[in-house]
Design a protein around this motif. Sequence first.
Motif, short mmCIF file in Angstrom:
data_model
loop_
_atom_site.label_atom_id
_atom_site.label_comp_id
_atom_site.label_asym_id
_atom_site.label_seq_id
_atom_site.Cartn_x
_atom_site.Cartn_y
_atom_site.Cartn_z
N SER A 184 8.62 -1.29 -2.77
CA SER A 184 8.77 0.07 -2.23
C SER A 184 7.41 0.58 -1.80
CB SER A 184 9.37 1.01 -3.28
OG SER A 184 8.48 1.13 -4.38
N VAL A 185 7.42 1.64 -1.01
CA VAL A 185 6.17 2.22 -0.53
C VAL A 185 5.33 2.66 -1.73
CG1 VAL A 185 5.17 4.15 0.75
CG2 VAL A 185 7.14 2.92 1.70
N THR A 186 5.97 3.29 -2.72
CA THR A 186 5.23 3.74 -3.90
C THR A 186 4.64 2.58 -4.67
OG1 THR A 186 6.64 5.71 -4.10
CG2 THR A 186 5.42 5.01 -6.05
N ALA A 187 5.43 1.51 -4.87
CA ALA A 187 4.95 0.35 -5.64
C ALA A 187 3.83 -0.36 -4.90
CB ALA A 187 6.12 -0.59 -5.90
N ALA A 188 3.94 -0.49 -3.56
CA ALA A 188 2.89 -1.16 -2.79
C ALA A 188 1.60 -0.35 -2.84
CB ALA A 188 3.36 -1.36 -1.35
N ALA A 189 1.70 0.95 -2.70
CA ALA A 189 0.52 1.81 -2.75
C ALA A 189 -0.13 1.76 -4.13
CB ALA A 189 0.88 3.23 -2.38
N GLN A 190 0.69 1.80 -5.17
CA GLN A 190 0.15 1.77 -6.53
C GLN A 190 -0.51 0.44 -6.85
OE1 GLN A 190 -0.40 3.98 -8.68
NE2 GLN A 190 -0.85 2.75 -10.52
N ALA A 191 -0.03 -0.65 -6.26
CA ALA A 191 -0.63 -1.97 -6.50
C ALA A 191 -2.04 -2.01 -5.95
CB ALA A 191 0.23 -3.04 -5.85
N VAL A 192 -2.31 -1.23 -4.94
CA VAL A 192 -3.67 -1.19 -4.36
C VAL A 192 -4.52 -0.14 -5.08
CG1 VAL A 192 -5.01 -0.77 -2.27
CG2 VAL A 192 -2.86 -2.01 -2.12
N LEU B 247 -4.22 -4.58 0.41
CA LEU B 247 -2.75 -4.61 0.46
C LEU B 247 -2.25 -6.01 0.80
CD1 LEU B 247 0.01 -3.12 0.43
CD2 LEU B 247 -0.37 -2.63 2.88
N LEU B 248 -2.92 -6.67 1.76
CA LEU B 248 -2.48 -7.99 2.18
C LEU B 248 -2.66 -9.04 1.08
CD1 LEU B 248 -3.88 -8.06 5.85
CD2 LEU B 248 -1.52 -7.59 5.11
N GLU B 249 -3.43 -8.72 0.06
CA GLU B 249 -3.61 -9.66 -1.04
C GLU B 249 -2.56 -9.48 -2.14
OE1 GLU B 249 -7.55 -9.27 -2.51
OE2 GLU B 249 -8.52 -10.15 -0.73
N VAL B 250 -1.75 -8.44 -2.05
CA VAL B 250 -0.69 -8.20 -3.05
C VAL B 250 0.47 -9.14 -2.75
CG1 VAL B 250 0.95 -6.53 -4.00
CG2 VAL B 250 -1.38 -5.80 -3.37
N PRO B 251 0.85 -10.00 -3.69
CA PRO B 251 1.96 -10.92 -3.42
C PRO B 251 3.28 -10.16 -3.19
CG PRO B 251 0.71 -11.60 -5.37
CD PRO B 251 0.27 -10.21 -5.03
N GLY B 252 4.00 -10.51 -2.10
CA GLY B 252 5.30 -9.94 -1.78
C GLY B 252 5.28 -8.43 -1.57
N PHE C 107 -0.99 8.29 -11.45
CA PHE C 107 0.32 8.87 -11.11
C PHE C 107 1.02 7.94 -10.12
CE2 PHE C 107 -2.75 12.21 -12.03
CZ PHE C 107 -2.13 12.87 -13.08
N PRO C 108 1.64 6.89 -10.57
CA PRO C 108 2.19 5.86 -9.68
C PRO C 108 3.34 6.36 -8.81
CG PRO C 108 2.86 5.46 -11.93
CD PRO C 108 1.87 6.58 -11.97
N ASP C 109 4.04 7.38 -9.21
CA ASP C 109 5.18 7.85 -8.42
C ASP C 109 4.78 8.95 -7.43
OD1 ASP C 109 6.79 6.12 -9.84
OD2 ASP C 109 7.23 7.62 -11.41
N LYS D 135 -3.19 -6.67 12.85
CA LYS D 135 -1.84 -7.23 12.94
C LYS D 135 -1.06 -7.05 11.63
CE LYS D 135 -3.15 -10.61 16.46
NZ LYS D 135 -3.16 -12.03 16.85
N VAL D 136 -1.24 -5.87 11.05
CA VAL D 136 -0.49 -5.51 9.84
C VAL D 136 0.91 -5.08 10.25
CG1 VAL D 136 -0.39 -3.93 7.87
CG2 VAL D 136 -2.60 -4.82 8.66
N PRO D 137 1.95 -5.54 9.58
CA PRO D 137 3.31 -5.13 9.92
C PRO D 137 3.48 -3.61 9.84
CG PRO D 137 3.35 -7.01 8.43
CD PRO D 137 1.93 -6.54 8.49
N ARG D 138 4.52 -3.13 10.50
CA ARG D 138 4.77 -1.69 10.58
C ARG D 138 4.90 -1.07 9.19
NH1 ARG D 138 6.75 1.61 14.63
NH2 ARG D 138 7.86 3.48 13.94
N ARG D 139 5.53 -1.77 8.27
CA ARG D 139 5.71 -1.22 6.93
C ARG D 139 4.36 -1.00 6.25
NH1 ARG D 139 9.64 -0.07 3.50
NH2 ARG D 139 9.34 -0.30 1.23
N GLY D 140 3.39 -1.88 6.50
CA GLY D 140 2.07 -1.69 5.93
C GLY D 140 1.40 -0.44 6.48
N LEU D 141 1.66 -0.08 7.74
CA LEU D 141 1.11 1.14 8.33
C LEU D 141 1.66 2.37 7.61
CD1 LEU D 141 1.39 0.25 12.16
CD2 LEU D 141 -0.50 -0.24 10.59
N ILE D 142 2.96 2.32 7.30
CA ILE D 142 3.59 3.45 6.60
C ILE D 142 3.01 3.59 5.19
CG2 ILE D 142 5.78 4.33 5.71
CD1 ILE D 142 7.17 2.94 8.07
N VAL D 143 2.80 2.47 4.51
CA VAL D 143 2.22 2.51 3.16
C VAL D 143 0.83 3.14 3.21
CG1 VAL D 143 1.38 1.09 1.24
CG2 VAL D 143 3.57 0.54 2.33
#
Length: 283
Positions: free
Chosen positions: A251-259, A241-246, A264-266, A165-173
């Motif tokens: 952005s997709v790049t920032a969410a992916a880099q947090a995990v 990913l679900l443990e990353v606050p907010g 190369f974060p960008d 039950k991950v939101p659609r944006r999480g699937l894209i990330v």
Amino acid sequence: MPPHTPAPQQTPETPPVARSAHATSDERRVGRHRAPEPPRRGARAALASTPARVALAGTVTCCLGLLAFAGTHDTGRRGAPVSEVLADRAEAADRASRSLDRAGSPVAVPVTQIPTAGPAPSATRQPRPKPKKPARPARPRPVAGLTQAQMDNAKVIVDVGVGMKVPRRGLIVAIATAMQESNLYNLASDVLPESYDHPHQGSGSDHDSVGLFQQRPSSGWGTVAQLMRPAYAARAFYAALLEVPGWQELSVTAAAQAVQISAFPDAYAPHEQRATTVVAALT
């Protein structure tokens, strides 16, 4: 003077009968003082015999009794001739005799007609319908320039996220991250020879990173065997990913880099558009 008594009449003497030499045997055969009767022939002789006379007398008595019975009892056919009444009675007696014969004598049944215990005929049985096997889902058609193997791996990632039950944006990330890390191929590692013991679609040499998301066993992501399974690797990524606050506001790049905590974060940003197309095709 005494009454007059008539003088007794004298009976003439019967002359003696001459007896033959066989007189004794004749008397034994025909009786005493009785001469043998000459033999009779034909029907008259048969009727003259004692058994025939008895049988004839019985027949006449029976016929007279039937006539008397027919005259004194009402048979339901008043005015009918006696001959017809007698014929009807004879026919009824014959039918009763035949019915008694049939009821009293066993009827032989052929062996082939004797029913035997057994299963009902197959024509009366309805065959049980065989359970239908679930149709295998068709493999998704590749989009966004992917191969069939890449599209199959993308479907695994999306299905796991939908199940969690991950939101659609999480699937894209997740799809954008896998595109950057492994180009959506399940890779083994040249540093970890044991990774080749599991199904793989190529190899890499970035330290001990393995699988779709290039997760490292030494960093606590799981064992080599676990990380080489696409479904397990996707579940581990979503859990982090679900443990990353907010994360949904990032952005997709920032969410992916947090995990991933990549050097190369960008690098994830260029894959956002293609990842969106793939998720749209699989959901």
